[in-house]
Design an enzyme around this catalytic site. Sequence first.
Site, PDB file in Angstrom:
ATOM      1  CG  ASP A 194      -2.125   0.826   1.114  1.00 36.06           C
ATOM      2  OD1 ASP A 194      -2.360   1.369   0.016  1.00 36.06           O
ATOM      3  OD2 ASP A 194      -2.859   0.958   2.113  1.00 36.06           O
ATOM      4  CD  GLU A 308      -6.177   1.326  -4.907  1.00 33.08           C
ATOM      5  OE1 GLU A 308      -6.932   0.330  -4.930  1.00 33.08           O
ATOM      6  OE2 GLU A 308      -6.062   2.070  -3.926  1.00 33.08           O
TER       7      GLU A 308
END
Length: 523
Positions: A194, A308
């Site tokens: 992340d 992402e």
Amino acid sequence: MTELLPWLDQVELAPPLAEEAAAAVAGALGELAQGQVYPRSLAAAHGGLFFLMRRGLDKFLGCLSADAGLGQRFTGQHSQVQVDGRTLQLTVAPTTGANAAALRTLLPYLVARPLGLRKSAGCGDRLGLATPGHIRALRATFGRDEDAAMAPIFAQQSIRENARTGRTPQEVMDDAMWGVFQEGWRAGFGADADHLKTLADVDICAAAGYTFYTVDPGDHVDDEANTAAFPALEARVDALPWDVLDSSPADLAARLADRPIDLGTLKVTLDRETLWRAAAKYGRAVAHTVTMYRHLAGAMGERPFELEMSVDETATVTSLAEHVYIAAELQRLGVRCVSLAPRYVGTFEKGVDYIGDLDAFEQSIAQHMAVSRTFGPYKLSLHSGSDKFSIYPIASRVAGDLVHLKTAGTSYLEALRAIAAMAPDLFRQIVAFARERYPTDRASYHVSAELEKMPDIAGWPDDRLPELLNDFHAREILHVTFGSVLNHPPFREPFFTALRTHEETYSEMLERHFCRHFAPFAG
Ligand SMILES: [Zn+2]
């Protein structure tokens, strides 16, 4: 012990044992291995029976087989046991990284994998103890057909969080894997590296087998582009890294300015100034994402992965026009996203509900959705997604399957709720410490909690303490101080001991809390 022998002839991975059989087999194995075997962990394959068990506060991997070679793949204690006249090999091995790696080669459902365009949920777990509770909530919400559930990400941590919790990306992956093994979740899971900011971050996570890479080019977003005067804007656009963007200002204008762009449910035309503002704001972010993506593709080689792009942690809202610019540029440059996290309207503070106008949010997410369907499709990602109960029904209705919900801090807060219930004195100390730390620790977060408004628990009886976790101010104050609390030596050991001792309590609290997160996305 006759219940054990039939499971030692399975070469292919056998279907999960039915509940009653699992309980009987776990009981028999527990006697042999002198531990408490988790019934749902049982997996018969390769002529052996694999399981996870607990002795005191420690967990061990077990393997029972006729063939001595199977257990030798693990580093641990190897012994011979007699079962109904047969001599079998029993291995009891600590849950180390090396044993995790060996187990992955035997049980493929323990390997993180890409999840594709199914609706999905990121279940960040800063403590490495939450995965069983997350799995129970998925099962409770979506029923027995695990493939129909939101596709879960169990290993999810930013480099920043790793620094605060003292774990490496590999340890985060391994902790999640042991949770998956314990609960026998076989429907697959992803692993989210992340908020990656640098190429070096990418390399570490690629080596650890992450499958979902969240590139955060937020440092390259120019928030002043929204308000800069036009001449200054021209200069900012001219100064973009056009070599990486493989384009020029004239080329950009020719492609996107002053022409209707069909987004299905709506049409949009970007005049040149709007386009220039979008390019000035996000051009460097797009270039950085391209560089990260290419580096990632090289690092992953043949291994599949998902990307992402997240710009959620920036100061200004991502407009429809800006999203169109980003999406069109990523598409042109060959960057395929599985999800994108714009900066939505309203305020997403950590561990509390959405703050803002729900109609405005619905309108805005519907526009973002039109862009993602046109240029992808890719999912819209809801970062800081913990406890945003008022927007889940909207996101679910508007996005359908094209949604990724990302949570992390809320699992830590549930751990504190468990501590409040199980170790009230420790909880009181943590709360007092968090109050002291808050003015400093809030700096790197977007929170509005005020110390004066946090309830004073001094006069509360112990059995009321878990209620503190229902208070807005307490939640934020306890959330942003997690790194300080976990790194405070007097807390660390008792904190983890309490959660390990009362493992069931923590899992039950997580299950209840995550059912509230998942239910709006069911059906
Ligand atoms: Zn985020």
